[in-house]
Scaffold this active site. Sequence first.
Site, mmCIF file in Angstrom:
data_model
loop_
_atom_site.group_PDB
_atom_site.id
_atom_site.type_symbol
_atom_site.label_atom_id
_atom_site.label_comp_id
_atom_site.label_asym_id
_atom_site.label_seq_id
_atom_site.Cartn_x
_atom_site.Cartn_y
_atom_site.Cartn_z
ATOM 1 N N GLU A 169 -7.410 2.219 -6.688
ATOM 2 C CA GLU A 169 -8.287 2.272 -5.215
ATOM 3 C C GLU A 169 -9.941 2.707 -6.022
ATOM 4 O OE1 GLU A 169 -9.603 0.795 -3.129
ATOM 5 O OE2 GLU A 169 -7.834 1.816 -1.696
ATOM 6 N N ARG A 170 -10.683 2.020 -5.617
ATOM 7 C CA ARG A 170 -12.438 2.250 -5.552
ATOM 8 C C ARG A 170 -12.263 3.520 -6.001
ATOM 9 N NH1 ARG A 170 -17.870 0.438 -2.402
ATOM 10 N NH2 ARG A 170 -19.080 1.741 -3.804
ATOM 11 N N ARG A 208 1.298 -1.250 -0.142
ATOM 12 C CA ARG A 208 -0.094 -0.177 -0.190
ATOM 13 C C ARG A 208 0.535 1.175 0.277
ATOM 14 N NH1 ARG A 208 -3.839 2.554 4.235
ATOM 15 N NH2 ARG A 208 -4.704 4.050 2.941
ATOM 16 N N HIS A 209 0.198 2.221 -0.884
ATOM 17 C CA HIS A 209 1.311 3.481 -0.187
ATOM 18 C C HIS A 209 1.588 3.932 0.785
ATOM 19 C CE1 HIS A 209 -2.458 5.625 0.849
ATOM 20 N NE2 HIS A 209 -3.261 5.129 -0.414
ATOM 21 N N GLY A 210 2.239 4.638 0.492
ATOM 22 C CA GLY A 210 2.806 5.633 1.967
ATOM 23 C C GLY A 210 1.520 6.799 2.760
ATOM 24 N N GLU A 211 1.241 7.268 4.052
ATOM 25 C CA GLU A 211 0.975 7.789 4.204
ATOM 26 C C GLU A 211 0.419 9.532 3.664
ATOM 27 O OE1 GLU A 211 -0.111 8.964 8.824
ATOM 28 O OE2 GLU A 211 1.032 10.193 8.475
ATOM 29 N N GLY A 227 -10.826 7.152 -2.511
ATOM 30 C CA GLY A 227 -10.769 6.903 -3.964
ATOM 31 C C GLY A 227 -9.565 7.514 -5.389
ATOM 32 N N TRP A 278 -4.635 12.920 4.014
ATOM 33 C CA TRP A 278 -5.850 12.006 4.168
ATOM 34 C C TRP A 278 -5.872 10.906 5.022
ATOM 35 C CZ3 TRP A 278 -9.603 13.577 -0.817
ATOM 36 C CH2 TRP A 278 -10.209 14.410 -1.144
#
Length: 209
Positions: A86-87, A10-13, A24, A16
């Site tokens: 992402e969705r 998963r991407h970094g922080e 999204g 948001w």
Amino acid sequence: MTAETVLLVRHGETDWNREGRLQGWAPTPLNERGREQARRLGVELAETYDIDRVVASDSLRTRETTAGIRDAAIDPEPEFDSAWRERGLGVWQGFTWGELESRFPAFEYDNGLLALEERPEGGETLVDMYERVLGAWTDLQSASAETTLVVTHGGPITVVLARLNDLDIPAAIRRYSINNCAVTEIDLARDETVRENELLFEPVPPREP
């Protein structure tokens, strides 16, 4: 050479993420903590794996995460693929979970199959995302790279875990909460996970706003 291992990251922080806002397809950049997470992960990945291929969502936050990881001497040029996004949340984008649940109660995953069919204006249903990601997953399984790194989002990683563990999507969403820059390693030969949602580096302390 046949496909053997996939590393889902998963991407970094982002800001948001810290605020609990749904992103999204929003072009949200990494914050300082997210950039440091990507850098630290890159060091660990370079020391632990021999990565043959890098695939990433084409969102801004995954592009920045990929760049941070590759700074640690991971050589393959990234392939950016919208199938790993992402969705698409359309008008729901930017809401916190609490705001979304109060204004759009049909979104609640406790609605089971009904939640799968809910489409936000300008966005996707959960089924749309599920089918899109599984198509990309099938492509990876037939690829020639022995070890592929995929930099993506929590939703697509949850879809793959649902597929591997025979879970429906609402159940998988309730079960998994994917951390920023955590690694899910999948042994393709055995069609099973070696590690799930695991941080390979010391956690980066939150930065003050």
